[in-house]
Design an enzyme around this catalytic site. Structure first.
Site: not given
Lengths: 489, 480
Positions: A179, A80, A155
């Site tokens: 997330s 990420k 996210s």
């Protein structure tokens, strides 16, 4: 039909690599072929690091030849884009860090490098991890591989989509209010948020420091256990990383559920806004676990209804402070025209941050302001304590708590983007674990009538990831949802 | 109307650690811009602070010496505001739960005639900010530059209660506090380099009034003298405003050293809202009794105790003791010297007279070429009559210049005092012969001339003659 290399799991590939039946170079090339084929439609990545990845793969193959292969050696992983990678830009999905290249690695990255894992690229995300759909990214949205019209959750939507679409073997995400778990549910993969303090946050670009935690996003539970083995542990650079022995999580991969007491919280079922199909899938999974020897108990978590409200005071409050450093002075975006100091700050931040980030900075600034602190931030902190106590009480009667991960299957792009409150409710089932610092996992437990993934969440007590892995593995071994793949037609 | 002045002081003292409070960077002063920096103190994305244990230790030391209670469970908070020298956009400080509360500093006013306790509110730890430069190589620049070397340097803030009533008390409070921190080796107390800084809150109220008046904060005072001048000025400014029926505005004012006035910097309305909240990157600081006891056992004798001991043990006047104990280094110098034999009062006289003339900052006295043992050796030579007090002055200056031992200087330069009567008689006779007029005057009763004749003998012997022996012999020979 044999699986393509890019479709395989870490443990499957490790067996092949160990036998020298395949090289890391071949795996890495297969992954990039897959990326070339589907990435234009999925857009899981912000930055691809093909060249360095192939070099890392070659180096991993060299190590393997010398007989020093480790479980993650040569495995292509996606990261990420809020975990700092030395020499590779780390954007946080924001214009303000579009050109930011950190000179240091996050601790988890250093640990993966020690294992000689291969870094495929940096995955897309909601800007500064603020969102549940990966639509707030400055670099454009990511599509859900199961239905390109729909969101992958967020996210960590880029990581989830990359795993689901076989654009990597596994990935790391971060979870502040869901997330990791919510996008894992949306994309039909496994995602775990460890106990707060289990994994070092050094190098994780903070959204809400008291809630953020890094975790694995994988194709099955075994891979989650494997990644947990290597990312966990104390770090002298993070005071909140607990100095506590890291067990071998793969020992918890037990196929039956004998002796596991599962708590089913009353407040998480039958609530308004929960899709009946989701509830049905979770109940079916609970029956499977029961058949495997688990016992079910109804429990109560009475303060659940205040969790989202408390979270949307605490997380933005911390964010308003964490994001103050992006001021145009030292690094990142600065408004190009000559201005005085105040304008430089204001225009830089007005142009550098997106709408959702600005909304949360304002919320958080307000919650901490003189005269409002007690009514908002302090009150929210008190609610947080009550939620923690709810869980303490609940875990006296059960080992694990089972809930839906998200109230609905993945929604359509644009559906909630302009309705922040609706968007915030996507995390209604995942937020409490963050507030209490507890570990949680999401694993696939079914498909909706439209063929969209549904996730089941298992929450454990502090530092009891092993029990979670045990329960999750049992469900996985007695169902085949994790083997169902999106067609990406 | 008669007004009462109410003053509270906030002192920022830089702790003497080698590394910064939350990272491993050096705290050295005067290095090239931004050379003592790393991702942590630069506030780069994703980095985290880790507390330096030494900072806590030094803070506890200071807190114990100031009679504070150590808070067993304290917490760091973020103080949020934007400024280019603050790389994270917040300063890590302590707010609701500081490490130390209470305590006091005892003042001695009127040369020790009256004592007054100034209560402390708290002591807390925090990080320093960086520094903005508006010129480059002495030339004003069209841009400002930031130097982050000072960012993350550890500070303690010592906050007094508003119990100070005059600028003199404020000055005395600062002197005593600084001396204490220097004794503890917690802070070097250097005001010019900014390692000891002071802000003041001051308000006036009619004498005997129960409530406090509106307070004004004064900043930018970089010496004790300026603190006192600024408070003097501000007392006058506020009282004349009150006299003319005007209101005091709550505001922050800056001391302008050149004009000798305070000027408004920002009003209460423009004051920052710092939005303090607990720093989630740092776990609460838990201090156990064992650690406190361990630190307590390392506390040195503090200035007040030392001064009292000097008066008792060495029979020194209060005045001497106060000067000798002003710094730990000077006190050590004195005691080291006395231990070797010379009379304490004699040592004190030499230190206060000759040595302080050469040593502007007594904390550097270990660099002074005349060591305590050299001084002791010289004073013992005077005591034994080997050299005269006058010669000692010469020997001393030579020691300052060369750092050599006094016995070598005395031997080499032939400075040994002449007490031998035969030799002196000869010298006296020569002086008497050469000054027949004066001898005559003396014999006619003009006794003042005696001093002149002694001087002539000393001159003839290049100061080496033992003056006592000269006196006796001269008297005898003039009579005879």
């Amino acid at each position: 039909m044999t699986k393509a290399l890019s479709q395989m799991t870490i443990h499957e590939l490790h067996e092949l690599l160990k036998k020298r039946a395949v090289s890391s170079r071949e795996i890495t090339q297969a992954v990039y072929q897959r990326i070339d084929a589907v990435e234009p439609r999925v857009h899981a990545y912000i930055t691809l690091t093909r060249e360095t990845a192939l070099k890392q793969a070659a180096a991993a193959d060299e190590k393997t030849k010398q007989g020093t292969i480790q479980p993650l050696t040569g495995i292509p992983l996606a990261i990420k884009d809020l975990l700092c990678t030395a020499g590779i830009r780390t954007t946080c999905g924001s214009k303000i860090l579009e050109q930011f290249i950190p000179p240091y690695n996050a601790t988890v990255i250093s640990r993966l490098k020690e294992q000689r894992a291969v870094l495929v690229g940096k995955t897309n995300m909601d800007e500064f991890a603020m969102g549940s759909s990966t639509e707030t990214s400055y670099f454009g949205p990511t599509a859900n591989p199961w239905d390109l019209e729909r969101v992958p959750g967020g996210s960590s939507g880029g990581s989830a989509a990359a795993v689901a679409a076989d654009e990597c073997i596994a990935a790391l995400g971060t979870d502040t209010g869901g997330s990791i778990r919510q996008p894992a549910a949306c994309c039909g993969i496994v995602g775990m948020k460890p106990t707060y303090g289990r994994v070092s946050r050094f190098g994780l670009i903070a959204f809400a420091s008291s809630l953020d935690q890094i975790g694995p996003m994988t194709k099955d539970v075994t891979d989650t256990a494997l990644l947990m083995n290597y990312i966990s542990g104390h770090d002298p650079r993070d005071s909140t990383a607990v100095n506590r022995e890291v067990p071998d999580y793969t020992r918890a991969l037990i196929p039956d559920a004998k002796g596991l007491r599962l708590g089913v919280p009353r407040e998480y079922f039958g609530a308004s806004g929960i899709d009946p199909e989701v509830e049905k899938a979770v109940w079916e999974a609970l029956r499977i676990l029961e058949r495997q020897g688990a016992t079910l108990t109804e429990i109560t978590l009475p303060h659940t209804e205040y969790a989202v409200a408390a979270y949307y005071l605490i997380a933005p409050a911390e964010a308003s402070s964490n994001l103050a450093r992006y001021d145009g002075v030292k690094y990142g975006y600065r408004h190009p025209k000559e201005t005085d100091l105040r304008d430089m700050y204001e225009i830089t931040r007005a142009e550098g941050f997106g709408a959702e980030v600005k909304r949360r900075i304002m919320l958080g600034t307000y919650a901490l302001s003189a005269g409002y602190y007690d009514a908002y931030y302090r009150k929210a902190s008190q609610v947080r304590t009550l939620i923690r106590q709810d869980f303490e009480e609940a875990f006296k009667a059960c080992d694990l708590i089972v809930t839906p991960t998200a109230p609905t299957p993945p929604f359509r792009q644009g559906e909630k983007l302009n309705n922040p409150l609706q968007m915030y409710l996507s995390d209604i089932f995942t937020i409490p674990a963050n507030l209490a610092g507890l570990p949680g996992i999401s694993i696939p437990c079914g498909l909706s009538s439209r063929g969209l993934p549904i996730g089941l969440q298992i929450i454990g007590n502090l530092f009891e990831e092993e029990k979670i892995i045990h329960g999750a593995y049992c469900l996985e071994q007695n169902s085949d949802w994790h083997l169902t793949k999106p067609s990406l037609a | 109307m008669r007004y009462e002045t109410i003053i509270g002081l906030e002192v920022h003292a830089q702790l003497l650690t080698d590394s910064k409070i939350f990272c491993g960077c050096s705290t050295r002063f005067g290095e090239g811009p931004n050379s003592n920096t790393c991702p942590v103190c630069l506030g780069m994305p994703g980095v985290l602070p880790v507390l330096n244990r030494k900072v806590v230790e030094l803070t506890i030391k200071a807190a114990l010496a100031a009679n504070c209670q150590i808070v067993r469970y304290s917490q760091f908070s973020r103080k949020n505001y934007f400024y280019p020298d603050l790389p994270k956009g917040y300063q890590i400080s302590q707010y609701e739960l500081p490490i130390a509360r209470g305590g006091y500093i005892e003042l001695e006013m009127d040369h020790g005639q009256s004592k007054k306790k100034i209560d402390l509110n708290r002591i807390h730890m925090e990080e320093d900010a960086g520094k903005l430069l508006h010129e480059l190589d002495g030339v004003p620049a069209d841009h400002s530059y930031v130097d982050f070397n000072r960012t993350g340097v550890p500070l303690i803030e010592i906050v007094s209660e508003p119990h100070i009533n005059t600028p003199e008390e404020a000055g005395e409070y600062l002197r005593i506090l600084r001396s204490m921190l220097q004794y503890l080796e917690v802070c070097d107390g250097n005001m010019e380099q900014g390692s000891f800084r002071c802000d003041a809150n001051i308000s006036l109220r009619p004498k005997g009034a129960p409530v406090l008046g509106t307070k004004v904060e004064i900043k930018n005072m970089n010496s004790f003298r300026n603190v006192m001048r600024a408070l003097e000025y501000e007392t006058g400014r506020q009282s004349s405003l009150l006299e003319s029926g005007e209101k005091i505005l709550q505001e922050t004012r800056l001391w302008d050293v050149n004009q000798g006035i305070t000027e408004s910097m920002r009003s209460k309305e423009e004051a920052h809202d710092y939005r303090y909240f607990p720093d989630p990157d740092l776990v609460p600081l838990v201090i156990d009794d064992a650690w406190i006891d361990e630190i307590r056992s390392t506390l040195p004798e503090l200035p007040r105790e030392k001064k009292e001991r000097f008066v008792k043990e060495y029979a020194l006047p209060e005045y001497d003791a106060a000067i000798l104990t002003a710094t730990r280094q000077l006190a050590d110098y004195f005691e080291e010297c006395v231990r070797l034999g010379p009379q304490p009062k004699v040592v004190s006289n030499w230190i206060m007279g000759d040595i302080l003339r050469h040593v502007p900052d007594t904390r550097d006295i270990s660099q002074f070429p005349v060591t305590p043992s050299h001084l002791a050796e010289m004073l013992l030579m005077v005591d034994k009559g080997t050299i005269s007090g006058k010669i000692a002055k010469i020997v001393f200056e030579e020691m300052v210049a060369s750092g050599r031992m006094p016995q070598f200087i005395v031997a080499e330069k032939g400075l040994v005092q002449v007490s031998d009567e035969g030799a002196l008689e000869k010298a006296i006779q020569e002086v008497l012969n050469a000054n027949a007029d004066q001898v005559e005057q003396y014999r006619q009763g003009k006794e003042k001339v005696f001093g002149f004749l002694v001087g002539q003998v000393m001159k003839a012997t290049k100061g080496k003659a033992n003056p006592q022996v000269v006196n006796e012999l001269l008297k005898k020979m003039l009579a005879g």
